[in-house]
Write a protein that holds these residues in place. Sequence first.
Motif, short mmCIF file in Angstrom:
data_model
loop_
_atom_site.label_atom_id
_atom_site.label_comp_id
_atom_site.label_asym_id
_atom_site.label_seq_id
_atom_site.Cartn_x
_atom_site.Cartn_y
_atom_site.Cartn_z
N GLU A 226 0.82 -1.22 0.00
CA GLU A 226 0.00 0.00 0.00
C GLU A 226 0.85 1.27 0.00
OE1 GLU A 226 -3.31 -0.01 2.76
OE2 GLU A 226 -3.18 -2.19 2.93
N TYR A 227 2.16 1.13 -0.21
CA TYR A 227 3.02 2.31 -0.29
C TYR A 227 2.53 3.22 -1.41
CZ TYR A 227 7.31 5.12 -0.55
OH TYR A 227 8.21 6.15 -0.55
N LEU A 228 2.40 4.51 -1.10
CA LEU A 228 1.86 5.47 -2.05
C LEU A 228 2.87 6.59 -2.28
CD1 LEU A 228 -0.59 6.43 -3.74
CD2 LEU A 228 -1.40 7.62 -1.67
N VAL A 229 3.40 6.67 -3.48
CA VAL A 229 4.34 7.73 -3.82
C VAL A 229 3.67 9.09 -3.63
CG1 VAL A 229 5.73 8.75 -5.66
CG2 VAL A 229 5.58 6.26 -5.44
N GLY A 230 4.38 10.00 -2.95
CA GLY A 230 3.84 11.33 -2.70
C GLY A 230 2.94 11.43 -1.49
N SER A 231 2.72 10.32 -0.78
CA SER A 231 1.87 10.33 0.41
C SER A 231 2.61 10.94 1.60
CB SER A 231 1.41 8.91 0.74
OG SER A 231 2.54 8.09 1.04
N ASN A 232 1.95 10.97 2.73
CA ASN A 232 2.50 11.60 3.93
C ASN A 232 3.54 10.70 4.59
OD1 ASN A 232 3.01 13.13 6.19
ND2 ASN A 232 1.04 12.75 7.17
N ALA A 233 4.79 11.13 4.57
CA ALA A 233 5.87 10.36 5.20
C ALA A 233 6.14 10.82 6.62
CB ALA A 233 7.15 10.47 4.36
N ASN A 234 5.41 11.82 7.08
CA ASN A 234 5.62 12.36 8.43
C ASN A 234 4.36 12.21 9.27
OD1 ASN A 234 8.30 13.25 8.66
ND2 ASN A 234 7.87 15.05 7.41
#
Length: 669
Positions: A226-234
């Motif tokens: 479910e890793y989403l490029v551009g999603s919230n990494a913080n």
Amino acid sequence: MKLIWSTALLGTALLVIGSGAFSLPNVPDGLTKEERYAAAISVSMAEEISREYLKYHHTGIETERLKQLGYDLRNSHSKKAIFTESLADLSSTDQYFVCTLCRSTVNVLVRTFTEGELSGAERDAEVKQLTLGICDYFDISTPEVCSGLFELNWPVFDFIFNETAAESQSFCSMLPITICQVKQDEYNLTLTIEGAVPTESNSNLPARSPDDIQILHLTDIHYDPEYLVGSNANCDEPMCCRDVLASGADSSSAAGSWGDYRACDAPRPLIVSAFEHIKANHKFEWIYHTGDVPPHNVWSTTKQGNLDMLSEIDGLLAEYFPETPIYPCLGNHEPHPANVFGNDAIPDSLRVDWLYEHVWSLWKKWLPAAAEDTVKKGGYYTASPSQGHRVVALNSMDCYLYNWWLYYNATLIQEQLQWFHDTLLAAETAGETVHVLSHIPSGDGDCWSGWSKEYNRVLTRFSNTITGVFSGHTHKDEMNLHYSDEGYATVVNWNGGSLTPYSDKNPNYRLYELNRETKQVVEHHTYTTNLTEANLAPDVQPNWGLEYQFTQEFTEDTSPAGIDRLLEDMAEKPALLRKFWRYKFTQSDPKLTQGCDDSCLSKTICRLATSNYQERTRCKELQAKLEESLANEDPGTDDNDNGGGGASGLKTLSLASLVALLAASTFLG
């Protein structure tokens, strides 16, 4: 939030501590004065929190004392680190928080059980309300994380609380937190070990040869579908990079295309990129895969989701390395809920036979038919990759402190260890060499010391048969040296790091060169890709390359005795230890920016020499030498900054300062 304490208050607290008024029964020998006082304060505060919180739960009225206790604890911990770091590596204040809240929560739950309050048709709902109330009041994590963890783990805890006389001091004392520990004779293990132990360090080292063979070590892939490029990494959860970034949010919080240094696991393109590079550039005889395929969303896993991820990664391995034997072992993230493995003594509904059945269906193409019984029984096995050599793969969840069944009856785990001993005895008799696969290194703070003690006794006894131990779990490119009770270096544990970048590291894999006859490691090569560079070119394959070659950077003597001499060199030459630390974290940009100060170096040298968290003899010897070396070091001769900075407030206090402040809060508040 910064806490302000007056000089007068500090002085009063120190007087209270200096009076020797604290006492705690069953505290293990060897604790420092500060540790004993912190332990006593933790017990006292946990008792007070339990009492005050139960009043609040029953009446809805928040006393002034509870307000103060809640404020102090809410502002004393780093929230995310208690989920993403090993408990043994936490700061003193985070460890104090975990220990005290563990004791408080167990006190509250056990007392409501024993007093008959939690009974009847609404019992589970009432327990959930009580538990989530504690989570919210003390700001442990987000409501979603706390609720998910409760739903997944409560059936196990429910059984344990009903079947054991749980008490907070003993229940929480298995945590790798010094101030939380008490003596527990009921958790002792003793194996029957046949044969003589060595009387000197193991210095066996075959000469390098063109006939040496290579093997690949993959570990801790932690695939996040479910890793989403551009999603919230913080995010505030223990794992991020899944939720869409809020409108107007800082773009620096966006998850990278190839993965992210922050608390995010590996996207499929990163895994495929690694496998493609390995296939195109390396030749090897077989692969060791030391566990942990699912990601770190421990509050929202599903059984089917874990099964699907195991199958998907197995399919990729078979696709890219179809002719190469693979020898896997289980990690703590394979079951659902995460970490929790049982045995024959627990109810069928709480066992993980479904996992053992599934991994056997995947592994049987590489393993002998004789391995089926032990894989389906407990996820462990033995196999022979070549004439005269044997692999023994253990299920190290028998030592994992988050495997809650240890708290039910830790002595039930003795069966696998005895099988391990008997298998090694048979290998010795047959003249075989042995490699041991174990996801969790025995010296890790998350590995129960009672298990580590017996495991180390077995390794010592068969140190002339075992020519290598291979592990993962820590996500660090490192090693641990095993010692006998007499202090002889016996076996080297080689840790493969991790393919996931979780957290603050570059993805990596390892290649080992083995002597063809003895299968001893004579060299290893670590390969990485820099995530910062990779994410700057999202449409270009990451640049995988050799980070370092062990013998060129550290020592050509890879025997246990040679590694012990290397540790001496590191203690005497801090620059060498700093170099090891940089490689340990795969020279990731966040870690290089943070740097490693003297305290960090001391912990690093200790970890190298620790194979049982409770046995620190060699660690302390090396730390003393390192302290002297650092005191005499010319600061202008080293290329390392001592950075890392420091946040203000309670979160960065030393144990001595923490004790003073806690005493003031407890006895003057």
